[in-house]
Scaffold this motif. Structure first.
Motif, PDB file in Angstrom:
ATOM      1  N   PHE A   1       0.590  -5.397 -16.923  1.00 33.10           N
ATOM      2  CA  PHE A   1       0.959  -5.462 -15.507  1.00 33.10           C
ATOM      3  C   PHE A   1       1.596  -4.151 -15.060  1.00 33.10           C
ATOM      4  O   PHE A   1       1.243  -3.594 -14.013  1.00 33.10           O
ATOM      5  N   VAL A   2       2.541  -3.614 -15.848  1.00 33.92           N
ATOM      6  CA  VAL A   2       3.223  -2.364 -15.490  1.00 33.92           C
ATOM      7  C   VAL A   2       2.235  -1.199 -15.480  1.00 33.92           C
ATOM      8  O   VAL A   2       2.261  -0.350 -14.588  1.00 33.92           O
ATOM      9  N   LYS A   3       1.340  -1.163 -16.468  1.00 28.68           N
ATOM     10  CA  LYS A   3       0.331  -0.099 -16.503  1.00 28.68           C
ATOM     11  C   LYS A   3      -0.602  -0.201 -15.301  1.00 28.68           C
ATOM     12  O   LYS A   3      -1.008   0.816 -14.725  1.00 28.68           O
ATOM     13  N   LEU A   4      -0.920  -1.423 -14.927  1.00 33.50           N
ATOM     14  CA  LEU A   4      -1.789  -1.647 -13.771  1.00 33.50           C
ATOM     15  C   LEU A   4      -1.123  -1.130 -12.491  1.00 33.50           C
ATOM     16  O   LEU A   4      -1.776  -0.528 -11.633  1.00 33.50           O
ATOM     17  N   LEU A   5       0.181  -1.353 -12.356  1.00 35.29           N
ATOM     18  CA  LEU A   5       0.921  -0.877 -11.190  1.00 35.29           C
ATOM     19  C   LEU A   5       0.794   0.635 -11.035  1.00 35.29           C
ATOM     20  O   LEU A   5       0.747   1.155  -9.919  1.00 35.29           O
TER      21      LEU A   5
ATOM     22  N   LEU B   1     -11.167  -2.348 -13.743  1.00 36.89           N
ATOM     23  CA  LEU B   1     -10.517  -1.038 -13.651  1.00 36.89           C
ATOM     24  C   LEU B   1     -11.514   0.093 -13.429  1.00 36.89           C
ATOM     25  O   LEU B   1     -11.109   1.234 -13.211  1.00 36.89           O
ATOM     26  N   GLY B   2     -12.779  -0.207 -13.503  1.00 36.75           N
ATOM     27  CA  GLY B   2     -13.806   0.809 -13.274  1.00 36.75           C
ATOM     28  C   GLY B   2     -13.922   1.809 -14.405  1.00 36.75           C
ATOM     29  O   GLY B   2     -14.226   2.986 -14.187  1.00 36.75           O
ATOM     30  N   LEU B   3     -13.696   1.346 -15.648  1.00 39.87           N
ATOM     31  CA  LEU B   3     -13.754   2.252 -16.794  1.00 39.87           C
ATOM     32  C   LEU B   3     -15.193   2.544 -17.185  1.00 39.87           C
ATOM     33  O   LEU B   3     -16.066   1.686 -17.099  1.00 39.87           O
ATOM     34  N   SER B   4     -15.415   3.749 -17.621  1.00 37.61           N
ATOM     35  CA  SER B   4     -16.767   4.150 -18.021  1.00 37.61           C
ATOM     36  C   SER B   4     -17.099   3.585 -19.397  1.00 37.61           C
ATOM     37  O   SER B   4     -16.181   3.281 -20.183  1.00 37.61           O
ATOM     38  N   PRO B   5     -18.372   3.454 -19.717  1.00 39.41           N
ATOM     39  CA  PRO B   5     -18.779   2.896 -21.029  1.00 39.41           C
ATOM     40  C   PRO B   5     -18.281   3.721 -22.209  1.00 39.41           C
ATOM     41  O   PRO B   5     -18.189   3.214 -23.330  1.00 39.41           O
ATOM     42  N   SER B   6     -17.958   5.001 -21.966  1.00 35.35           N
ATOM     43  CA  SER B   6     -17.521   5.876 -23.067  1.00 35.35           C
ATOM     44  C   SER B   6     -16.095   5.579 -23.532  1.00 35.35           C
ATOM     45  O   SER B   6     -15.681   6.021 -24.598  1.00 35.35           O
ATOM     46  N   VAL B   7     -15.350   4.834 -22.743  1.00 32.47           N
ATOM     47  CA  VAL B   7     -13.963   4.520 -23.110  1.00 32.47           C
ATOM     48  C   VAL B   7     -13.954   3.402 -24.157  1.00 32.47           C
ATOM     49  O   VAL B   7     -14.589   2.363 -23.961  1.00 32.47           O
TER      50      VAL B   7
ATOM     51  N   ALA C   1       0.815  -1.221   0.000  1.00 30.82           N
ATOM     52  CA  ALA C   1       0.000   0.000   0.000  1.00 30.82           C
ATOM     53  C   ALA C   1       0.844   1.264   0.000  1.00 30.82           C
ATOM     54  O   ALA C   1       0.456   2.284  -0.592  1.00 30.82           O
ATOM     55  N   ALA C   2       2.015   1.233   0.657  1.00 25.90           N
ATOM     56  CA  ALA C   2       2.790   2.454   0.879  1.00 25.90           C
ATOM     57  C   ALA C   2       3.999   2.613  -0.035  1.00 25.90           C
ATOM     58  O   ALA C   2       4.731   3.592   0.079  1.00 25.90           O
ATOM     59  N   LEU C   3       4.218   1.654  -0.942  1.00 22.28           N
ATOM     60  CA  LEU C   3       5.338   1.834  -1.871  1.00 22.28           C
ATOM     61  C   LEU C   3       4.918   2.755  -3.014  1.00 22.28           C
ATOM     62  O   LEU C   3       3.746   2.815  -3.397  1.00 22.28           O
ATOM     63  N   SER C   4       5.882   3.500  -3.549  1.00 22.23           N
ATOM     64  CA  SER C   4       5.613   4.400  -4.670  1.00 22.23           C
ATOM     65  C   SER C   4       6.152   3.780  -5.949  1.00 22.23           C
ATOM     66  O   SER C   4       7.369   3.626  -6.119  1.00 22.23           O
ATOM     67  N   VAL C   5       5.265   3.427  -6.865  1.00 21.72           N
ATOM     68  CA  VAL C   5       5.676   2.853  -8.147  1.00 21.72           C
ATOM     69  C   VAL C   5       6.497   3.867  -8.937  1.00 21.72           C
ATOM     70  O   VAL C   5       7.504   3.522  -9.561  1.00 21.72           O
TER      71      VAL C   5
ATOM     72  N   TRP D   1      -3.037  -5.151 -23.318  1.00 23.89           N
ATOM     73  CA  TRP D   1      -2.913  -5.491 -21.896  1.00 23.89           C
ATOM     74  C   TRP D   1      -2.995  -6.998 -21.677  1.00 23.89           C
ATOM     75  O   TRP D   1      -2.514  -7.515 -20.681  1.00 23.89           O
ATOM     76  N   ILE D   2      -3.635  -7.698 -22.599  1.00 29.84           N
ATOM     77  CA  ILE D   2      -3.917  -9.124 -22.412  1.00 29.84           C
ATOM     78  C   ILE D   2      -3.192  -9.951 -23.477  1.00 29.84           C
ATOM     79  O   ILE D   2      -3.206  -9.597 -24.656  1.00 29.84           O
TER      80      ILE D   2
END
Length: 440
Positions: free
Chosen positions: A424-428, A396-402, A355-359, A411-412
């Motif tokens: 994975f890196v983008k997710l981080l 990721l909680g993306l809206s339908p407009s994306v 939780a506290a590390l900075s990517v 990504w997959i």
């Protein structure tokens, strides 16, 4: 002092000095009085002169050991007032005084005339400060406490090599150099200095404020190095060395790294993340080195975990109250509200590391690729699973407009439907709908 703005600036300085009183490396404030013409501020007398005078008297540069003594004192006080929500905005050698003519005396931070209060997620936009010490984001009119850390980096650069990292004949030329040029580490004496010293300054002078060390992190790095030196000296001299009275121990035993305000911002983002991102961050946290874990262990200990080695919202509240001055106390409810997800559960050290590390800060290190690859291998074993694009978008909680198929296709992995290394890196980094809005 003839304008209403100037009068208000001095009143704000008095308010800040009142709120921050009590730190060993902060000039002691006694009282202030205002009449029809002036504001009178009564402060501690520091007879040792400016840090700038000391630099000039040494022919422009300090040894690494002497520079470290100065840096620890500066970082100690700056990390303190950053925790309280104060940004100085004019850190430079002229604004640090020795208490006496003995250069081994304490340094005191002075001149809070340009300082201001700032909330954790707030950005300031005034261009203030001294040209040689101003940070790129100040020139871009969007900055916070990270701007002070850049200024400390400039001071460290000067201490070690005797010249400024950014120079031009005009103020506009200095600003261009600050925005576009990189400081040189090729000319003497840099090749003869330790790699630790160079890396330390580089982390402070990173143009991306997200990748820059915080004052508390930089202080932790200094103390790690000092502890290592003490251990080496003990091993080298063994019985010949009286460790109890050694200057390294004498100088640094009383220095404590304070709670770093950054960890609460990172924890807030983590608690609001998807389960997939939390799993990715947990994998990344398992790749941290001993030195990187040292800072996180210190921060976790400052939150005073229970005997079972976990922290709750109550632990965080107690730690904040313990460290709060008048400047910070009113903001504690806001902090706690942002971490409300911890109200009904506890967090152990392993999860705290995630939780506290900075990517962004890890990304600035030379070994980032190694960190990311090792983390991805761990994620492949423990957390990676087949996932369709629609499910990933929902995660990721993306809206339908994306336009999810056009922005998430890489990504997959097409071979097995699992998250790719790029994904994975983008997710981080904690992508959001706002990030994808720029792609459209």
């Amino acid at each position: 002092m003839t304008t209403a703005i100037a009068i208000e600036d001095v009143r704000r300085e008095v308010k800040i000095l009142r709120a921050l009183s009590g730190h060993n490396n902060l000039v002691h404030f006694y009282d202030a009085h205002e009449d029809h013409d002036n504001v009178y501020i009564v402060m501690e007398l520091c007879e040792g002169g400016e840090l700038l005078d000391s630099i000039l008297s040494r022919g422009g540069k300090y040894t690494e050991d002497d520079a470290r003594v100065v840096m620890i004192q500066i970082l100690n006080v700056v990390s303190f007032f950053h925790l309280q929500g104060v940004v100085h905005r004019d850190l430079k050698p002229e604004n640090f005084l020795f208490t006496s003519k003995d250069e081994n005396s304490q340094l005191k931070a002075i001149d809070f005339g340009l300082s201001d209060f700032v909330k954790p997620d707030e950005r300031l936009n005034d261009i203030v400060g001294s040209a040689y010490y101003v940070t790129p984001e100040v020139l871009h009119r969007s900055y916070s406490t990270e701007a002070d850390v850049w200024s400390i980096g400039v001071i460290a650069y000067i201490l070690l090599c005797g010249s400024r990292p950014f120079w031009a004949r005009t103020e506009s030329g200095i600003f261009r150099a600050v925005s576009k040029a990189d400081p040189s580490f090729d000319d003497a004496p840099w090749p003869s200095l330790s790699s630790e010293a160079r890396d330390f300054v580089k982390r402070l002078l990173n143009k991306d404020p997200r990748k820059r060390s915080t004052a508390a992190q930089a202080l932790s790095e200094c103390l790690i190095y000092c502890h290592k030196l003490v251990i080496l000296m003990i091993l080298k001299f063994h019985s010949q060395l009286s460790t109890a009275g050694h200057p390294w121990i004498k100088n640094y035993n009383d220095v404590k790294v304070p709670v770093d305000i950054l960890i609460f911002k990172l924890m807030k983002a983590y608690l609001r993340s998807s389960s997939l991102r939390k799993a990715a961050l947990r994998a990344l946290s398992k790749t941290l080195t001993v030195d990187e874990l040292f800072y996180l262990k210190e921060q976790f200990a400052l939150l005073e975990p229970n005997k079972n080695g976990t922290i709750s919202l109550e632990n965080i509240k107690v730690a904040l109250m313990k460290n709060a001055t008048d400047a910070m106390e009113s903001r504690i409810p806001e902090f706690l509200a942002s971490l409300n997800a911890l109200q009904y559960r506890r967090m152990d050290f392993d999860e705290f590391c995630a939780a506290a590390l900075s990517v962004h800060q890890l990304e600035a290190l030379d070994r980032w690729e190694q960190h990311a690859r090792c983390a991805y291998e761990l994620f492949e074993k423990d957390g990676n699973r087949a996932i369709v694009i629609d499910e990933l978008a929902s995660e990721l909680g993306l809206s339908p407009s994306v336009p999810i198929h056009s922005v998430l296709h890489d990504w997959i992995r097409h071979t097995d439907g699992k998250l790719s290394f790029l994904g994975f890196v983008k997710l981080l980094h904690g992508v959001s709908s706002r990030t994808f809005a720029k792609v459209q």
